[in-house]
Design a protein around this motif. Sequence first.
Motif, PDB file in Angstrom:
ATOM      1  N   PHE A 155       0.773  -1.277   0.019  1.00 49.93           N
ATOM      2  CA  PHE A 155       0.256  -0.235   0.088  1.00 49.93           C
ATOM      3  C   PHE A 155       0.782   1.242   0.169  1.00 49.93           C
ATOM      4  O   PHE A 155       0.197   2.251  -0.321  1.00 49.93           O
ATOM      5  CB  PHE A 155      -0.777   0.029   1.256  1.00 49.93           C
ATOM      6  N   LEU A 156       2.032   1.282   0.467  1.00 54.92           N
ATOM      7  CA  LEU A 156       2.759   2.388   0.430  1.00 54.92           C
ATOM      8  C   LEU A 156       3.945   2.437  -0.311  1.00 54.92           C
ATOM      9  O   LEU A 156       4.709   3.322  -0.494  1.00 54.92           O
ATOM     10  CB  LEU A 156       3.317   2.635   2.029  1.00 54.92           C
ATOM     11  N   ARG A 201      -2.670   6.086   6.660  1.00 52.24           N
ATOM     12  CA  ARG A 201      -1.854   6.513   5.695  1.00 52.24           C
ATOM     13  C   ARG A 201      -2.412   6.039   4.332  1.00 52.24           C
ATOM     14  O   ARG A 201      -2.048   6.427   3.076  1.00 52.24           O
ATOM     15  CB  ARG A 201      -0.342   5.781   5.427  1.00 52.24           C
ATOM     16  N   SER A 202      -3.402   5.008   4.183  1.00 50.01           N
ATOM     17  CA  SER A 202      -3.903   4.369   2.858  1.00 50.01           C
ATOM     18  C   SER A 202      -5.461   4.354   3.023  1.00 50.01           C
ATOM     19  O   SER A 202      -5.918   3.575   3.602  1.00 50.01           O
ATOM     20  CB  SER A 202      -3.345   3.134   2.600  1.00 50.01           C
TER      21      SER A 202
END
Length: 287
Positions: A155-156, A201-202
């Motif tokens: 995801f990052l 963050r996502s």
Amino acid sequence: MHAKTELARFLRARRERVRPEEVGLPVTGRRRVPGLRREELALLAGISAEYYLRLEQGRDRNPSATVLDALARVLLLDDEATAYLHALAGPGPRRRPRRPRPESVPSGIHQLVMSHPDAPAFVHGRYTDVLIANPLARALSPCYTPGTNLLRAAFLDPQFRELHQDWESTARSLVASVRALAGPECEDPRLTELVGELAVRSQEFRRLWARHDVRVRTSGVTCLDHPQVGPLRLGFEKLALIGTDQVLVVHHALSRSESAQALTLLATLAAPDPVPAGTSRTGAPDG
């Protein structure tokens, strides 16, 4: 992640994913909620709507095994998700939070992974931390470098998304496998930290985590676009290591396929430079 709220969230998320026609209910008029209504689920499971409401609101978390099996049937849960539901509603006090302990790969598995240079292979732990990887796996993706957390990378890390042509499927599978491997560890500090970070963050992670999928894919096919050797269509096998929370992952290509040729080329590129005869590994002449 408290046990009561986890059970309630799981029931709500899975109820919203079951279409009425999947369980034999006629669809008439406009429906205000996705999936089944609470009273519909309760009716099909043979329990009162009031009792089901208490379960979904976290006011009752000790349903009988019979009730849980009935709910699982209506929610169309597979065996793995049904076992997870039973564990969430298990009797007795929750275990005290356990301290995260370093995971070590059994020596025999370490030797097995490193002794197969022609097949990308690695081992990850219960939170998808890569523990060991052979050179070809690291050449296949920098995300297979030991120390990398695959869930976080999915995801990052832009490289992960660029590599995986089937990113959505891969990410969804990773999220479901973390739930399955970690189990209903509602007070596990490592899981809480990892989920909290990704939820902040996502947005895509928040969406997939809210689905409450529970499954470890044991085999399948993934499509990659490698920057050095181009498109790759690779099968993969996931083998649970008995006595641990670890998983051995091995990729392979169909014999004599273009992907097999590309994988052979990648293995050649990843191989260490041969040491010239008469020269030591330090670069100094022997003797």
